[in-house]
Design an enzyme around this catalytic site. Structure first.
Site, PDB file in Angstrom:
ATOM      1  N   HIS A  94     -22.820  36.368  20.048  1.00 33.32           N
ATOM      2  CA  HIS A  94     -22.854  37.793  20.410  1.00 33.32           C
ATOM      3  C   HIS A  94     -23.919  38.439  19.541  1.00 33.32           C
ATOM      4  O   HIS A  94     -24.122  38.013  18.405  1.00 33.32           O
ATOM      5  CB  HIS A  94     -21.521  38.472  20.108  1.00 33.32           C
TER       6      HIS A  94
ATOM      7  N   ASN B  33     -17.595  31.056  30.282  1.00 32.05           N
ATOM      8  CA  ASN B  33     -16.487  32.011  30.141  1.00 32.05           C
ATOM      9  C   ASN B  33     -16.933  33.436  30.433  1.00 32.05           C
ATOM     10  O   ASN B  33     -16.332  34.388  29.980  1.00 32.05           O
ATOM     11  CB  ASN B  33     -15.796  31.890  28.780  1.00 32.05           C
TER      12      ASN B  33
ATOM     13  N   ASP C 188     -17.264  25.543  19.100  1.00 32.61           N
ATOM     14  CA  ASP C 188     -16.931  26.816  19.751  1.00 32.61           C
ATOM     15  C   ASP C 188     -18.057  27.836  19.509  1.00 32.61           C
ATOM     16  O   ASP C 188     -17.790  29.023  19.274  1.00 32.61           O
ATOM     17  CB  ASP C 188     -15.572  27.368  19.304  1.00 32.61           C
TER      18      ASP C 188
ATOM     19  N   HIS D 152     -17.572  21.697  22.638  1.00 34.82           N
ATOM     20  CA  HIS D 152     -17.149  23.065  22.954  1.00 34.82           C
ATOM     21  C   HIS D 152     -18.231  24.066  22.558  1.00 34.82           C
ATOM     22  O   HIS D 152     -18.302  24.499  21.420  1.00 34.82           O
ATOM     23  CB  HIS D 152     -15.849  23.374  22.214  1.00 34.82           C
TER      24      HIS D 152
ATOM     25  N   HIS E  74     -10.002  23.627  19.591  1.00 36.21           N
ATOM     26  CA  HIS E  74     -10.099  24.450  18.380  1.00 36.21           C
ATOM     27  C   HIS E  74      -8.742  24.833  17.789  1.00 36.21           C
ATOM     28  O   HIS E  74      -8.432  26.016  17.606  1.00 36.21           O
ATOM     29  CB  HIS E  74     -10.967  25.691  18.594  1.00 36.21           C
TER      30      HIS E  74
ATOM     31  N   HIS F 208     -20.506  27.707  24.208  1.00 34.74           N
ATOM     32  CA  HIS F 208     -20.701  28.710  25.256  1.00 34.74           C
ATOM     33  C   HIS F 208     -22.178  29.110  25.230  1.00 34.74           C
ATOM     34  O   HIS F 208     -22.632  29.708  24.258  1.00 34.74           O
ATOM     35  CB  HIS F 208     -19.843  29.952  25.006  1.00 34.74           C
ATOM     36  N   PHE F 209     -22.913  28.750  26.273  1.00 38.98           N
ATOM     37  CA  PHE F 209     -24.332  29.109  26.342  1.00 38.98           C
ATOM     38  C   PHE F 209     -24.571  30.305  27.272  1.00 38.98           C
ATOM     39  O   PHE F 209     -25.695  30.770  27.409  1.00 38.98           O
ATOM     40  CB  PHE F 209     -25.169  27.901  26.762  1.00 38.98           C
ATOM     41  N   ARG F 210     -23.534  30.746  27.977  1.00 30.70           N
ATOM     42  CA  ARG F 210     -23.533  32.027  28.675  1.00 30.70           C
ATOM     43  C   ARG F 210     -24.614  32.137  29.761  1.00 30.70           C
ATOM     44  O   ARG F 210     -25.092  33.233  30.057  1.00 30.70           O
ATOM     45  CB  ARG F 210     -23.671  33.189  27.685  1.00 30.70           C
TER      46      ARG F 210
ATOM     47  N   HIS G  29      -7.440  26.457  25.703  1.00 31.16           N
ATOM     48  CA  HIS G  29      -7.355  27.418  24.606  1.00 31.16           C
ATOM     49  C   HIS G  29      -5.915  27.889  24.597  1.00 31.16           C
ATOM     50  O   HIS G  29      -5.440  28.443  25.577  1.00 31.16           O
ATOM     51  CB  HIS G  29      -8.315  28.590  24.843  1.00 31.16           C
TER      52      HIS G  29
HETATM   53 ZN   LIG Z   1     -14.617  28.748  23.218  1.00 36.57          ZN
END
Ligand SMILES: [Zn+2]
Length: 450
Positions: free
Chosen positions: A322, A105, A318, A71, A244, A73-75, A191
């Site tokens: 940011h 996401n 996860d 899990h 998670h 997030h590499f965006r 989620h």
């Molecule tokens: Zn996540």
């Protein structure tokens, strides 16, 4: 006719005199041989070097399978200012991770075959780790869901949320989505937090309590949502993995459903095993604001117990980066999530050192069990025929986390200043050395896993 130039074969290597963890347990063998095909050839003790083989003396260090983070997030594409595969995958190597399963996401969500293909092919030559990308289980994805199934580890659903970023708060739509996933033979990964429960909780908050994240997103929001997800999955005949999990009760519900024969499982994240709501409230700049919220010490103890006994299948970070400037906004405006893939192996050791979790369970939760949970047959194991994804680490070597030196893009960490151990010294991906002493080695070699 010739196709594209084949990638050069990795050197054949003999690793000697190590402490080998095979993905489930430490084994008696001390040596491991890898082949020019990038796979493990054999494990043994006193293996004799073969001509042309490079020898790596481990001097008692650990040799682990490359970690699998289920899990992150590499965006990328769409939000590279926050991360990206170049920085995110280098961060993964820093944490001992050689395979990531990633969730898009931010727009564009993976809802068509073309977007999926762009996502997967576009990361080649950029990613330093092998990668799989969940498709987004939203209404827009239904027409091509079956066509996307072969190249996806599962379909990601955000239950009980109406943010528009893949969130589903309509029960009828949820049933349609789960039924479509089942028909496409895609497992649902979810989620689970219920918006209605959170709205009710928030209506009753005032003063300082209104700024406590775990009061705004209370345990019941997760528990109720998991209850609903299990029921919807059972009705649709869909497999379900809850990501998670932050509450002991939520994890127990999943474990009970699995014990009763339902295809259901759960993972948790390092922060739910290491921290409490009090820690989160005390952290500056909303650094530990994350969804689901970090819960009580009792929840932490319950999660550790369930993980120890295999009733929580595995652990994923996860990783959700940011910029710190955004995290430092007022509580309500600050985004949720923080970077953590850079530290996965040392964080699992911190769980072992600080709490009741056995070393072998902690390591299995991010190697063999994570790979098995997501059906990555060649990953997460030291065994003949498995990919030679390898991590060399000295369990006795400690280091203080310096957030400015972490490779992923954000350059801050909620674990800044923590003393951790077993930072990966060398990492190999399919036989190629890809990371050494904190820096990348060679070109990006990551491939799509599916
Ligand atoms: Zn996540």
């Amino acid at each position: 006719m010739s196709g594209p130039a084949a990638a050069p074969a990795p050197p054949r290597r003999l690793f000697r005199d190590g402490r080998l963890f095979d993905g489930r347990r430490f084994v008696a063998a001390t040596d491991l041989r890898t082949g020019a095909d990038g796979r493990i050839r054999e494990l043994g003790t006193g293996l004799r070097p073969e001509p042309g083989e490079e020898q790596v003396e481990l001097h008692g260090r650990w040799l682990l399978p490359g970690l699998v983070d289920c899990h992150v997030h590499f965006r990328e594409p769409g939000l590279e200012r926050k991360e990206g595969y170049a920085t995110g995958s280098l961060g993964a190597l820093h944490g001992g991770v050689t395979s990531v399963l990633e969730i898009q996401n931010n727009p564009p969500l993976l809802v068509t075959r073309a977007l999926q293909e762009q996502k997967l092919s576009g990361r080649a030559g950029i990613s330093r780790v092998d990668y799989g990308c969940y498709v987004n289980l939203v209404a827009e994805a239904l027409p091509e869901l079956a066509a996307m199934a072969a190249r996806a580890p599962a379909a990601k659903c955000f239950l009980g949320c109406s943010t528009g970023m893949g969130g589903v708060d309509d029960p009828a739509l949820l049933r349609r989505l789960f039924a479509a996933a089942a028909a496409a033979r895609l497992r649902v990964v979810a989620h689970c937090e219920d918006d209605a429960v959170m709205a009710r909780a928030q209506a009753g908050l005032s003063g300082a309590q209104a700024l406590r994240h775990e009061r705004n997103r209370p345990p019941e929001a997760e528990i109720e949502s998991i209850r609903g997800a299990l029921a919807a999955a059972a009705q649709a005949g869909a497999g379900l993995h809850v990501f998670h999990v932050s509450t002991a009760e939520g994890a127990r519900l999943v474990a009970a459903a699995a014990a009763a024969g339902q295809a259901a499982s759960a993972s948790t994240a390092p922060h739910y095993l290491l921290l409490t709501a009090e820690d989160a409230a005390a952290a500056p700049q909303n650094r530990l604001k994350v969804n689901p919220a970090i819960k009580s010490a009792e929840d932490r103890a319950g999660l550790l117990e369930l993980l120890e006994h295999g009733r929580i299948a595995c652990v994923g970070t996860d990783h959700a980066p940011h910029p710190l400037s955004e995290k430092a906004r007022d509580y309500r405006q600050a985004p949720s999530g923080f970077p953590s893939v850079d530290l996965l192996l040392p964080l699992m050791l911190a769980v072992v050192d600080r709490f009741r979790l056995s070393l072998e369970r902690a390591l299995a939760a991010v190697t063999g069990d994570a790979a098995a949970e997501f059906r990555l047959a060649h990953k997460g194991r030291l065994a003949a025929g498995a990919d030679a994804d390898l991590v060399v680490a000295d369990p006795g070597a400690t280091r203080v986390v310096d957030e400015a030196r972490l490779p992923s893009r954000s350059k801050w960490s909620p674990y800044h200043g923590w003393t951790l151990r077993a930072f990966p010294e060398r990492v190999f991906l399919r036989g190629h050395e890809v990371f050494r002493d904190g820096a990348a080695v060679g070109p990006p070699r990551g491939r799509a896993l599916h």
